[in-house]
Design a protein around this motif. Structure first.
Motif, short mmCIF file in Angstrom:
data_model
loop_
_atom_site.label_atom_id
_atom_site.label_comp_id
_atom_site.label_asym_id
_atom_site.label_seq_id
_atom_site.Cartn_x
_atom_site.Cartn_y
_atom_site.Cartn_z
N ILE A 164 0.86 -1.19 0.00
CA ILE A 164 0.00 0.00 0.00
C ILE A 164 0.89 1.23 0.00
N LEU A 165 0.73 2.07 -1.02
CA LEU A 165 1.56 3.27 -1.18
C LEU A 165 0.66 4.51 -1.18
N ASN A 166 1.27 5.65 -0.91
CA ASN A 166 0.55 6.91 -0.93
C ASN A 166 0.87 7.65 -2.23
N GLY A 167 -0.14 8.26 -2.81
CA GLY A 167 0.07 8.99 -4.05
C GLY A 167 -1.09 9.95 -4.29
N LYS A 168 -1.12 10.53 -5.48
CA LYS A 168 -2.17 11.49 -5.83
C LYS A 168 -2.90 11.02 -7.08
N TYR A 169 -4.21 11.24 -7.07
CA TYR A 169 -5.03 10.96 -8.24
C TYR A 169 -5.85 12.22 -8.52
N LYS A 170 -5.59 12.82 -9.69
CA LYS A 170 -6.23 14.07 -10.08
C LYS A 170 -6.06 15.14 -9.00
N GLY A 171 -4.85 15.19 -8.45
CA GLY A 171 -4.51 16.24 -7.49
C GLY A 171 -4.92 15.98 -6.07
N GLU A 172 -5.62 14.88 -5.77
CA GLU A 172 -6.06 14.58 -4.42
C GLU A 172 -5.28 13.41 -3.85
N ASP A 173 -5.17 13.38 -2.51
CA ASP A 173 -4.43 12.31 -1.83
C ASP A 173 -5.21 11.00 -1.89
N TYR A 174 -4.51 9.96 -2.28
CA TYR A 174 -5.10 8.61 -2.37
C TYR A 174 -4.06 7.59 -1.88
#
Length: 591
Positions: free
Chosen positions: A199-209
């Motif tokens: 499980i990694l942290n990233g951004k989708y369309k500018g939001e935190d996911y």
């Protein structure tokens, strides 16, 4: 009067028992009208346990969950009640009014069927703008994305497809299953092991996911033009928070099913330039080094040495042919042994391929191995490059001398022609005088032919008895019959491939189809939905020996590769024989 009272009580008891014993088998749906983006639950409920339950085919719907089985046993005021339910979750495939056909079950030797259920599917419904709406939150907070490293590669240039599942921080995922696997038509593909999900942290369309990488695949396009990468589709069990809270103030989570798709992607594959293309170019694309080596530079006659033609580097190593060695006729050379040491990373294939020739000189002398060249398309400069090996001299220091000259022999055999002279005896073998004799007449009923035809049926009786005993003995030979049945089964599924021997592409398509059809018939599974790893797991579970399973998987992999590489008729025959042998072995080992 008292007798009439007893009869009435008895009738009431019998009527009551009959009503309790009446079998009920019903189908109930969660709703009779729904949008195409909604889900339908259907329950098949019975009040008495049965066997051989058969669900309908759910035409125009896709099963995304089930069958889930639940059983209820209860006693109320001394009365026993029983209920068993089979539940399915369905996703409509299109709009319209559809009928879900009857399910059936066998109870106490009698078959019962449910009544058909009619359901209306309308266009997609708009989700309420409610932050705690389960379906709305699931659709907005779960996303499946296919990330492609390059959308306009050259022919045979590696690209990578990475499938990522993005989930918002307040939403959970407990399970998923693949509904549609992408088929990479017109691509050579290699799946890369992800070694567990992180499980990694990233951004989708500018939001935190948060996201997980589900799959990584390396692709080599095999033809130019616009090629489509089919979508990956998943059915996901999503845990969504609601506006209800538990006694500790925590938000209550509700599960729902959500279908997500990565969508199809189009790749625009560029053809390799015709300008400057070498005549001996065989399709190598990447960054390579070329070398020709010999194990010895000096040896005696009748000793052997090895000459190796090797290409190392990064590129489509499995998808082109190495140049061939050209040797003097006085050197005896054997068919080369092909060796590969290749690993596939996100950037593509890396490693080396080599052809090793065993050479045995017959005479003393110095023999040149002429220079050969290798050409490839360099992706960095987008130009063709050619590398030459240089000439190698093999010095045979001990052995007989070669005094014959091929050119002298050729001249002698063609310069000294002799005229053919005919003599008078060339037709002496033809007989010119007939020596015929009349056939003597005889009595047929006293002849050997008559008595032989009369007694032959009697002589056949002992042969028939022996044949019958041999057949019974053969039928009793369970192990032998299993072997014969396995061989017959292998020939049955491979018959189409055998007809295509000599036609490379048709042969390997038919061979791969035969292997999948065999598994489909033997294991009752749809192998097109499974990866090679899943097929391997199922065969091992069915007690097929691991070496046999590895051999079967290697044949499947070779079928995929062989369609894009040069293959001889001898190699096709070897692959056919290997497939027939492996199917026969699996059929004997499988439980």
């Amino acid at each position: 009067m008292k007798l009439l009272k007893h009869i009435s009580i008895l009738l009431i008891i019998l009527t009551s028992s009959m009503s309790f014993a009446q079998v009920k088998f019903e189908a109930k749906v969660s709703k009779t009208k729904l949008g195409q983006n909604e889900r339908l639950r259907i329950d098949f409920t019975m009040n008495k346990d049965g066997d051989n339950f058969e669900s309908p085919d759910f035409e125009n719907f896709q099963v995304i969950g089930g069958p889930n089985t639940s059983v209820s046993n209860s006693w109320l005021n001394g009365v026993h009640s029983y209920a068993k339910t089979y539940s399915y979750f369905l996703a409509p495939q299109k709009q319209g009014t559809f009928t879900i056909k009857s399910a059936s079950i066998e109870i106490d030797g009698q078959v019962y069927k449910t009544k058909p259920v009619t359901v209306q599917v309308t266009k997609e419904v708009k989700r309420p703008n409610d932050p705690y709406n389960v379906e709305g939150v699931a659709s907005e907070n779960i996303h499946l994305v296919a990330e492609i490293s390059k959308s306009d590669p050259y022919l045979n240039e590696a690209i990578t497809v990475v499938y990522k599942l993005y989930v918002s921080p307040d939403t959970g995922v407990s399970n998923w299953r693949e509904l549609e696997n992408p088929r990479y038509n017109d691509f050579w593909s290699q799946k890369i092991d992800t070694k567990g999900l992180r499980i990694l942290n990233g951004k989708y369309k500018g939001e935190d996911y948060r996201y997980v990488v589900l799959r990584k695949t390396v692709l080599y396009p095999q033809k130019s033009g616009k090629l489509e990468i089919e979508p990956l589709k998943l059915d996901i069990t999503v845990e969504v928070p609601t506006n209800r809270r538990d006694i500790f103030g925590g938000r209550h989570m509700v599960q729902t099913n959500r279908t997500v798709s990565a969508g199809s992607r189009t790749i625009n594959v560029k053809a390799l330039p015709e300008e400057g293309k070498p005549d001996d170019f065989t399709g190598a694309v990447g960054d390579f080094k070329f070398n020709v080596m010999t194990s010895k530079s000096e040896l005696n006659a009748s000793e052997s040495l090895t000459a190796t033609v090797q290409v190392t580097g990064q590129g489509n190593l499995k998808l082109f042919q190495l140049p061939k060695l050209t040797l003097p006729s006085s050197l005896e050379v054997y068919e080369p042994e092909h060796n590969e040491s290749i690993r596939t990373y996100l950037g593509g294939m890396q490693g080396s391929i080599a052809d090793s020739y065993t050479i045995v000189p017959q005479y003393k002398g110095k023999y040149p191995i002429p220079s050969i060249s290798f050409s490839y398309f360099d992706l960095k400069t987008e130009t063709y490059k050619r590398v030459s090996s240089g000439e190698i001299i093999v010095d045979v220091i001990e052995g007989p001398l070669n005094n014959s000259s091929g050119d002298d022999n050729f001249t002698a055999s063609n310069g000294n022609k002799q005229e053919v002279v005919l003599n008078n005896d060339q037709f002496a073998f033809v007989k010119t005088e007939a020596n015929l004799k009349p056939i003597e007449s005889s009595n047929f009923f006293k002849s050997t032919v008559f008595w032989g035809s009369l007694l032959s049926p009697l002589l056949l009786i002992p042969l028939a008895i022996v044949f019958r005993k041999e057949r019974e003995k053969r039928n009793a030979d369970v192990f032998g019959n299993k072997i014969r049945k396995a061989d017959k089964l292998a020939k049955k599924y491979l018959s189409e491939a055998r007809k295509s021997l000599g036609n490379k592409e048709a042969f390997y398509i038919a061979l791969e189809k035969a292997l999948h059809n065999y598994l489909k018939a033997k294991l009752q599974i749809e192998t097109s939905d499974f990866s090679k790893g899943k097929i391997e797991e199922i065969l091992i579970e069915r007690q097929v020996n691991e070496p046999t399973v590895k051999e079967f998987i290697s044949i499947l992999e070779h079928c995929e590769l062989a369609r894009y590489t040069p293959i001889t008729n001898v190699e096709m025959q070897q692959d056919y024989d290997k497939a027939a042998s492996t199917i026969s072995i699996i059929d004997k080992e499988i439980r």
